[in-house]
Design an enzyme around this catalytic site. Sequence first.
Site, short mmCIF file in Angstrom:
data_model
loop_
_atom_site.label_atom_id
_atom_site.label_comp_id
_atom_site.label_asym_id
_atom_site.label_seq_id
_atom_site.Cartn_x
_atom_site.Cartn_y
_atom_site.Cartn_z
N GLY A 1 85.08 63.93 31.04
CA GLY A 1 84.93 63.22 32.30
C GLY A 1 84.70 61.74 32.13
O GLY A 1 84.60 61.00 33.11
N GLU B 1 90.30 64.40 24.62
CA GLU B 1 88.99 63.79 24.75
C GLU B 1 88.19 63.99 23.47
O GLU B 1 88.01 65.12 23.01
CB GLU B 1 88.22 64.37 25.95
N GLN B 2 87.70 62.87 22.93
CA GLN B 2 86.97 62.95 21.67
C GLN B 2 85.54 63.41 21.85
O GLN B 2 85.00 64.13 21.00
CB GLN B 2 87.00 61.59 20.97
N HIS C 1 69.17 49.92 65.95
CA HIS C 1 67.90 49.26 65.61
C HIS C 1 66.84 50.33 65.41
O HIS C 1 66.77 51.29 66.16
CB HIS C 1 67.48 48.32 66.74
N CYS D 1 81.15 57.57 32.75
CA CYS D 1 80.36 57.46 33.98
C CYS D 1 79.44 58.65 34.23
O CYS D 1 78.25 58.48 34.45
CB CYS D 1 81.28 57.23 35.18
#
Length: 483
Positions: free
Chosen positions: A48, A43-44, A452, A51
């Site tokens: 994660g 990962e640069q 309802h 997002c």
Amino acid sequence: MTNERRNDTQPEEFDLVVLGSGEGSKYLAWTLSKQGQRVAVVEQRWIGGSCPNIACLPSKNIIHSAKVASYFARAKEFGIETPGYTIHMEKVIDRKRAMVKGLVDIHRNNFKNSGVDLILGRGYFVGPKLIQVDLKEGGTRLLHGKKILIGTGTHAALEKVPGLEEAKPLTHIEALELDTVPGHLIVLGGGYIGLEFAQAMRRFGSRVSVLDRNTTLLHREDADISTGMESLLRDEGIDLLLGATVKQVAGISGQNVEITYQQGGETKTLQGTHLMVTIGRTPNTAGIGLELAGVELNARGYIKVNERLETTAEGVWANGEVAGSPQFTHIAFDDFRILRDNFSGGHRTTTGRQVPFSMFTDPEFARVGLSETEAKTKGIAYRLFKIPMAAVLRTRTLSEMRGFMKALVGEDDRILGFTIFGVDGGEIMSAVQIAMIGNLPYTALRDAILAHPTLMEGLTVLFSSAPTAVDPKSSKETLRKSR
């Protein structure tokens, strides 16, 4: 997580090496590592993926703060007298940052607990199935994978307009870090990201102008959606400059900018303090050595994959936006499931899958399945059920009556598509999608006993209304009574 410098000339061996830690990539890595496979994720920058860091969740965090601000502006409507309110944008951003930190901490723990070797640095191919990583802390590592997964994502596109790059415009990344309210925000592009930010910043007190080259907003959607969205934004005081082509940009975003554009054959100018560009996405494929790996790109510049997400190189897969998948996190997660099952000997594909989406303006616009425009283009006959949101009694208790919902139903009573422009539209759409997944006839929702007063109860109202039969091969549209 390891980032030590390795001096070995022989590559480290892994069962799977992943470029990028985004949605589909991280879940596959965690899953296979927990199964006992040796997995490395390179990962640069964003642990994660986009997002939790710079996209979906941070933007919705800020959008919700803007929603709260709108309630303060409407306080008198709810019988509440207030002497006024002040937007502290730095505190809005602090709330967002605290959420992001929590999410990143969760991701770090997931990588650690799953046994994945999370490597921070820039990864690129130096040969078939061979990845070199220039480590963030210095040094390099050389990784060889039996399998390689590319999930490098996309970034905001910039058009080649004179002065645009020099103006240092905001993308969504920088916009999420604005700790002051722009005096006048100019947004180039009337897509999802641009309109969500436009409304949020307007509610925080900025003057906002949206320029879009198309003559309508959301031009690929049905006309009633475009009209409804334009009416909403104009009612909130947002200037919409449609059919406008930008010719030149001068100045620096954050200080002052001037946009020269053509509209209706005339050359016009617009001045503002901040400029945001949301005109599309560009795949992150440059500089990662795809040609050395035998990975080809398609005509649009995305990695070429088949329905199983296999690239043109043996043993190399791609997922998410860089593979041309629809640009939604939930689709990237489904890419993970396809890869997970296929790696276990299954045969799962992207063919024919549903692509639901929700645009988080207020009210929301959400759709799953066919729109009317698509049905007519494909020559599919349908019955149209449509009601205003005001027909759903819960909206009256909320003072959120703007919009409508509609559904397309086939001759076999199955739901072909559902569209909503209304409060909590994404949640209501998901209920209809579940019915579509179960191949339920629309009558199952029509005849259901729903609590309802709830928003979901509106589905009973919708499917109890008188439908209009639409035959794309005929100019006639007729009302039909529900069965």
